[in-house]
Scaffold this motif. Structure first.
Motif, PDB file in Angstrom:
ATOM      1  N   LYS A  26       0.326   5.233  16.385  1.00 30.47           N
ATOM      2  CA  LYS A  26      -0.668   4.513  15.613  1.00 30.47           C
ATOM      3  C   LYS A  26      -1.204   5.376  14.485  1.00 30.47           C
ATOM      4  N   ALA A  27      -1.209   4.812  13.314  1.00 31.99           N
ATOM      5  CA  ALA A  27      -1.722   5.491  12.133  1.00 31.99           C
ATOM      6  C   ALA A  27      -3.098   4.931  11.806  1.00 31.99           C
ATOM      7  N   ALA A  28      -3.795   5.617  10.933  1.00 26.82           N
ATOM      8  CA  ALA A  28      -5.107   5.168  10.471  1.00 26.82           C
ATOM      9  C   ALA A  28      -5.174   5.404   8.974  1.00 26.82           C
ATOM     10  N   SER A  29      -6.055   4.657   8.319  1.00 25.46           N
ATOM     11  CA  SER A  29      -6.112   4.769   6.865  1.00 25.46           C
ATOM     12  C   SER A  29      -7.533   4.952   6.364  1.00 25.46           C
ATOM     13  N   ILE A  30      -7.619   5.499   5.164  1.00 28.16           N
ATOM     14  CA  ILE A  30      -8.880   5.705   4.451  1.00 28.16           C
ATOM     15  C   ILE A  30      -8.688   5.075   3.078  1.00 28.16           C
ATOM     16  N   THR A  31      -9.620   4.193   2.693  1.00 28.83           N
ATOM     17  CA  THR A  31      -9.539   3.539   1.393  1.00 28.83           C
ATOM     18  C   THR A  31     -10.680   4.025   0.511  1.00 28.83           C
ATOM     19  N   LEU A  32     -10.321   4.496  -0.666  1.00 26.26           N
ATOM     20  CA  LEU A  32     -11.287   5.011  -1.630  1.00 26.26           C
ATOM     21  C   LEU A  32     -11.129   4.255  -2.941  1.00 26.26           C
ATOM     22  N   LYS A  33     -12.218   4.196  -3.706  1.00 27.38           N
ATOM     23  CA  LYS A  33     -12.184   3.468  -4.975  1.00 27.38           C
ATOM     24  C   LYS A  33     -12.243   4.430  -6.151  1.00 27.38           C
ATOM     25  N   THR A  34     -11.593   4.010  -7.234  1.00 20.19           N
ATOM     26  CA  THR A  34     -11.632   4.716  -8.503  1.00 20.19           C
ATOM     27  C   THR A  34     -11.477   3.659  -9.590  1.00 20.19           C
ATOM     28  N   ASN A  35     -11.326   4.093 -10.801  1.00 21.36           N
ATOM     29  CA  ASN A  35     -11.084   3.170 -11.910  1.00 21.36           C
ATOM     30  C   ASN A  35      -9.833   3.614 -12.654  1.00 21.36           C
ATOM     31  N   TYR A  40     -10.134  11.317 -13.472  1.00 24.57           N
ATOM     32  CA  TYR A  40     -10.468  11.827 -12.140  1.00 24.57           C
ATOM     33  C   TYR A  40      -9.406  11.358 -11.157  1.00 24.57           C
ATOM     34  N   SER A  41      -9.208  12.142 -10.108  1.00 24.16           N
ATOM     35  CA  SER A  41      -8.289  11.724  -9.048  1.00 24.16           C
ATOM     36  C   SER A  41      -8.803  12.224  -7.707  1.00 24.16           C
ATOM     37  N   TRP A  42      -8.468  11.472  -6.664  1.00 27.21           N
ATOM     38  CA  TRP A  42      -8.815  11.867  -5.300  1.00 27.21           C
ATOM     39  C   TRP A  42      -7.766  12.865  -4.800  1.00 27.21           C
ATOM     40  N   ILE A  43      -8.238  13.993  -4.270  1.00 28.21           N
ATOM     41  CA  ILE A  43      -7.380  15.017  -3.688  1.00 28.21           C
ATOM     42  C   ILE A  43      -7.841  15.216  -2.242  1.00 28.21           C
ATOM     43  N   TYR A  44      -6.903  15.217  -1.297  1.00 27.49           N
ATOM     44  CA  TYR A  44      -7.289  15.403   0.113  1.00 27.49           C
ATOM     45  C   TYR A  44      -6.834  16.775   0.616  1.00 27.49           C
ATOM     46  N   GLU A  45      -7.583  17.279   1.607  1.00 32.65           N
ATOM     47  CA  GLU A  45      -7.224  18.519   2.309  1.00 32.65           C
ATOM     48  C   GLU A  45      -7.408  18.269   3.798  1.00 32.65           C
ATOM     49  N   LYS A  60      -3.778  -0.142  -5.314  1.00 38.30           N
ATOM     50  CA  LYS A  60      -3.870  -1.553  -5.694  1.00 38.30           C
ATOM     51  C   LYS A  60      -4.972  -1.722  -6.729  1.00 38.30           C
ATOM     52  N   ALA A  61      -4.595  -2.269  -7.886  1.00 41.01           N
ATOM     53  CA  ALA A  61      -5.561  -2.553  -8.943  1.00 41.01           C
ATOM     54  C   ALA A  61      -6.183  -3.917  -8.676  1.00 41.01           C
ATOM     55  N   LYS A  62      -7.515  -3.982  -8.791  1.00 37.99           N
ATOM     56  CA  LYS A  62      -8.202  -5.247  -8.562  1.00 37.99           C
ATOM     57  C   LYS A  62      -7.809  -6.267  -9.630  1.00 37.99           C
ATOM     58  N   ASN A  63      -7.747  -5.818 -10.883  1.00 41.92           N
ATOM     59  CA  ASN A  63      -7.333  -6.667 -11.991  1.00 41.92           C
ATOM     60  C   ASN A  63      -6.416  -5.837 -12.885  1.00 41.92           C
ATOM     61  N   LYS A  64      -5.136  -6.083 -12.812  1.00 41.29           N
ATOM     62  CA  LYS A  64      -4.144  -5.274 -13.532  1.00 41.29           C
ATOM     63  C   LYS A  64      -4.283  -5.368 -15.052  1.00 41.29           C
ATOM     64  N   ASN A  65      -4.876  -6.434 -15.544  1.00 45.30           N
ATOM     65  CA  ASN A  65      -4.985  -6.640 -16.995  1.00 45.30           C
ATOM     66  C   ASN A  65      -6.261  -6.052 -17.581  1.00 45.30           C
ATOM     67  N   GLU A  70     -11.281  -1.588 -11.512  1.00 47.47           N
ATOM     68  CA  GLU A  70     -11.340  -0.945 -10.195  1.00 47.47           C
ATOM     69  C   GLU A  70      -9.959  -0.853  -9.558  1.00 47.47           C
ATOM     70  N   VAL A  71      -9.715   0.303  -8.945  1.00 49.19           N
ATOM     71  CA  VAL A  71      -8.463   0.565  -8.246  1.00 49.19           C
ATOM     72  C   VAL A  71      -8.810   1.076  -6.850  1.00 49.19           C
ATOM     73  N   THR A  72      -8.137   0.537  -5.829  1.00 47.42           N
ATOM     74  CA  THR A  72      -8.320   1.071  -4.479  1.00 47.42           C
ATOM     75  C   THR A  72      -7.083   1.887  -4.113  1.00 47.42           C
ATOM     76  N   GLU A  73      -7.350   3.061  -3.552  1.00 45.96           N
ATOM     77  CA  GLU A  73      -6.291   3.935  -3.076  1.00 45.96           C
ATOM     78  C   GLU A  73      -6.430   4.056  -1.568  1.00 45.96           C
ATOM     79  N   THR A  74      -5.394   3.661  -0.848  1.00 44.71           N
ATOM     80  CA  THR A  74      -5.402   3.728   0.607  1.00 44.71           C
ATOM     81  C   THR A  74      -4.481   4.852   1.056  1.00 44.71           C
ATOM     82  N   TYR A  75      -5.048   5.819   1.742  1.00 46.71           N
ATOM     83  CA  TYR A  75      -4.313   6.968   2.262  1.00 46.71           C
ATOM     84  C   TYR A  75      -4.065   6.728   3.747  1.00 46.71           C
ATOM     85  N   ILE A  76      -2.805   6.804   4.157  1.00 39.79           N
ATOM     86  CA  ILE A  76      -2.433   6.555   5.547  1.00 39.79           C
ATOM     87  C   ILE A  76      -2.038   7.879   6.196  1.00 39.79           C
TER      88      ILE A  76
END
Length: 122
Positions: A26-35, A40-45, A60-65, A70-76
């Motif tokens: 079983k995996a788990a995920s963390i979802t973070l928001k950016t634009n 800027y970028s999310w970096i994990y350690e 996933k971009a909320k509105n690609k156009n 807003e963009v959501t980044e899901t890290y698994i």
């Protein structure tokens, strides 16, 4: 004859399902928001990478156009060894390396390698 073939089919299907459930960690995920378009970028350690491994990232971009939308980044992540560790995400400036935001998660892996993530408040 048809009943025997049907019974054999269901038994084989059940075996395949059980093997999948037993071997699927079983995996788990963390979802973070950016634009989009921000410098800027999310970096994990991961404090102890023997306990938890990065598996995949979904964006996933909320509105690609919409520029700057807003963009959501899901890290698994998946558990690889029983124990507890900390995953730290830093929202860093690409140009200056300045950390704008920091989020920490406690990652707990049980003996069946199920992963549980909890956001740490500080």
């Amino acid at each position: 004859m048809k009943k025997k073939l049907l019974l054999i089919f269901f038994v084989l299907l059940l075996i395949v399902i059980l093997i999948f459930l037993i071997t699927n960690k079983k995996a788990a995920s963390i979802t973070l928001k950016t634009n989009s378009g921000v410098p800027y970028s999310w970096i994990y350690e991961i404090e102890n990478p023997k306990i938890v491994k990065f598996k995949a990232k979904k964006v996933k971009a909320k509105n690609k156009n919409l520029a700057g939308g807003e963009v959501t980044e899901t890290y698994i992540f998946k558990g690889t060894k029983k124990g507890t560790t900390i995953i730290t995400f830093k929202y860093k400036s690409v140009s200056s390396n300045r950390v704008e935001k920091k989020v920490k998660y406690k990652a707990t892996v049980d003996k069946k390698l199920n992963l549980k993530l909890e956001e740490k408040k500080f």
